[in-house]
Design an enzyme around this catalytic site. Structure first.
Site, short mmCIF file in Angstrom:
data_model
loop_
_atom_site.label_atom_id
_atom_site.label_comp_id
_atom_site.label_asym_id
_atom_site.label_seq_id
_atom_site.Cartn_x
_atom_site.Cartn_y
_atom_site.Cartn_z
N GLN A 257 0.82 -1.20 0.00
CA GLN A 257 0.00 0.00 0.00
C GLN A 257 0.86 1.25 0.00
O GLN A 257 0.57 2.23 -0.68
CB GLN A 257 -0.92 0.00 1.23
CG GLN A 257 -2.19 0.80 1.04
CD GLN A 257 -3.02 0.26 -0.11
OE1 GLN A 257 -3.09 -0.94 -0.34
NE2 GLN A 257 -3.62 1.14 -0.87
N HIS A 260 2.25 3.12 -3.31
CA HIS A 260 1.43 3.91 -4.23
C HIS A 260 1.96 5.33 -4.35
O HIS A 260 2.17 5.83 -5.45
CB HIS A 260 -0.02 3.94 -3.76
CG HIS A 260 -0.81 2.74 -4.20
ND1 HIS A 260 -1.12 2.51 -5.52
CD2 HIS A 260 -1.35 1.73 -3.50
CE1 HIS A 260 -1.81 1.39 -5.61
NE2 HIS A 260 -1.96 0.89 -4.41
N GLU A 325 -9.95 2.47 3.65
CA GLU A 325 -10.21 2.01 2.28
C GLU A 325 -10.09 0.49 2.22
O GLU A 325 -10.97 -0.19 1.69
CB GLU A 325 -9.21 2.68 1.34
CG GLU A 325 -9.34 2.27 -0.11
CD GLU A 325 -8.23 2.83 -0.97
OE1 GLU A 325 -8.39 2.78 -2.21
OE2 GLU A 325 -7.20 3.28 -0.43
N HIS A 326 -8.99 -0.04 2.73
CA HIS A 326 -8.76 -1.48 2.78
C HIS A 326 -8.60 -1.91 4.23
O HIS A 326 -7.81 -1.31 4.96
CB HIS A 326 -7.49 -1.87 2.02
CG HIS A 326 -7.42 -1.35 0.61
ND1 HIS A 326 -6.72 -0.21 0.27
CD2 HIS A 326 -7.97 -1.82 -0.53
CE1 HIS A 326 -6.82 0.00 -1.03
NE2 HIS A 326 -7.58 -0.96 -1.54
N ASP A 359 -7.06 -5.73 -5.50
CA ASP A 359 -6.52 -4.81 -6.51
C ASP A 359 -6.64 -5.39 -7.91
O ASP A 359 -6.89 -4.65 -8.87
CB ASP A 359 -5.04 -4.54 -6.22
CG ASP A 359 -4.84 -3.37 -5.28
OD1 ASP A 359 -5.82 -2.67 -4.97
OD2 ASP A 359 -3.69 -3.16 -4.84
N HIS A 418 -49.90 24.83 -5.63
CA HIS A 418 -50.03 23.38 -5.50
C HIS A 418 -51.48 23.00 -5.20
O HIS A 418 -52.03 22.04 -5.75
CB HIS A 418 -49.13 22.87 -4.36
CG HIS A 418 -47.67 22.81 -4.71
ND1 HIS A 418 -46.95 23.91 -5.07
CD2 HIS A 418 -46.80 21.75 -4.73
CE1 HIS A 418 -45.70 23.55 -5.31
NE2 HIS A 418 -45.57 22.24 -5.11
#
Length: 427
Positions: A257, A260, A325-326, A359, A418
């Protein structure tokens, strides 16, 4: 690497890590640059896109669209092994996302029919990152749910290399999915181009896919003029582990991770303080074997946190607060804790279900909410590419039965137009 012991710290210390005011200030500065780019692309179109390709990508382009010949030539530059692997991933992703397809439905009563339709978004742009790496897998993750939703027009926007080319593996993957409308643009300028349209690029209804800060802020600013999937921040992983977890597995997944980019966040939550030294030693060993050392060293120094807790229950509470996220749960019988997970983009259970599976190959989507957004949003899915309009049909008799109720509510709200719209139909 930073160690945060929750036995001596309180939850505010963790909040200060997660919600950093300096990030907000930094983003405000970037917003000014992004607004300038957006306005220039809106006003000058292709001219500015070519100028930005030179400025940001060092690419001297004369045209923006990838040609069919470039796609054909890309097949000569890839390996047969890649073709086999990417086709396997494609099948798995199709299989998983087919389960997400929605059906139209209706509710019928005497003189009344109500229903929900399913309509695909007509034109979608897929942002595929470049720069630090190439991501053919991201094409699969974004294009397949769009295809299953029956989106008619799909284009790809992705930054070129300094030679003005797109990575051949990216081009081949796009071609395998039947996408040949590919543009050599990245960054905020790409988001602006598909929002407003240019001489070469038709405007889109929605843009999806991850990118850097400039891309994320451009999506944030332009939301409303174009649909977006989410505002993606730096990638992140949280691992819940104990002293029995394979240390090399933990470190390998943290580093996967962290490579990245320098802003990637990594969390290890454990009740076992004695594994910290083992983690440090293993980090040094594995780091020496990897290519992206500069990025990894920075992400480890600034964004790797080991959080010490009292027990697994507290570990899960911390995870739910961070909403990663993970999330990897690498302890004995991890599935028993699945019911307690409230906030996570994608959950990986056990030592042999690493994040890298999600992934590339498992079939679940890897375009996931970041920065705590898993508290209120979900992974990219077929739902992101459809609209669900409602319809209403009343007979005259059915309408006259409800005029009184409509009139009462309209009167309370003070909307006499209305009220008139209902009463004018009264028998």
């Amino acid at each position: 690497m930073k160690v945060l012991d929750m036995k001596t710290k309180n939850i505010n210390d963790l909040n200060n890590i997660l919600f950093n005011e300096s990030d907000i200030i930094s983003n405000r500065k970037i917003e000014d640059d992004v607004m300038e780019i957006i306005n220039n692309v809106k006003q000058y179109g292709d001219e500015k896109l070519l100028e930005y390709a030179k400025k940001f990508d060092n690419a001297n382009l004369t045209t923006l669209k990838v040609t069919k010949l470039e796609i054909q030539n890309a097949y000569k530059l890839i390996t047969e092994d890649f073709l086999i692997a990417i086709k396997e991933a494609k099948e798995n992703i199709y299989e998983f996302h087919k389960k997400q397809i929605k059906s139209e439905w209706s509710l019928k009563k005497e003189g009344i029919e109500l229903g929900q339709l399913i309509r695909p978004i007509e034109r979608v742009a897929l942002y595929i990152p470049g720069g630090k790496a190439n991501y053919p897998s991201t094409i699969l993750m974004n294009a397949i749910p769009a295809k299953l939703a029956n989106v008619e027009e799909i284009c790809i926007i992705t930054p070129p290399n300094k030679d003005g080319n797109i990575n051949p593996y990216v081009l081949v993957t796009a071609d395998l999915l039947g996408i040949d409308e590919i543009y050599k643009i990245g960054g905020a300028q790409a988001v602006a181009a598909v929002t407003f349209g240019t001489e070469s690029i038709k405007k889109a209804d929605k843009v999806v896919g991850p990118g850097n800060k400039y891309v994320a802020i451009a999506k944030k600013i332009l939301y409303g003029k174009i649909g977006i999937d989410m505002i993606a921040g730096p990638s992140e992983i949280l691992i819940i582990a104990d002293k029995y977890t394979n240390i090399s597995f933990i470190v390998a997944d943290l580093l996967a991770q962290g490579e990245h980019d320098e802003l990637a966040k990594m969390f290890l939550v454990t009740k076992d303080k004695e594994i910290i030294e083992k983690i440090k030693l293993e980090l040094d060993i594995q780091l020496g074997e990897l290519n992206r050392k500069k990025i990894l060293k920075e992400s480890i120094n600034n964004n790797l946190y080991i959080i010490l807790v009292s027990d697994i229950k507290e570990a899960i509470s911390i995870s739910n607060l961070i909403a990663p996220e993970h999330l990897e749960i690498m302890i004995e019988n991890p599935k028993q804790y699945l019911k307690d997970i409230k906030n996570a983009g994608s959950i990986f259970l056990g030592e042999y279900s690493p994040e890298v599976l999600g992934d590339y190959l498992a079939g679940t989507n890897h375009t996931l909410p970041t920065s705590g957004n898993a508290r209120f949003s979900s992974p990219l899915s077929v739902d992101d590419f459809i609209k669900k309009p409602n319809y209403i049909e009343y007979s005259k008799d059915a309408f006259n039965k409800v005029i009184n109720s409509i009139s009462i509510i309209a009167d309370v709200e003070g909307l006499d137009g209305h009220l008139n719209s209902a009463k004018i139909r009264k028998l």
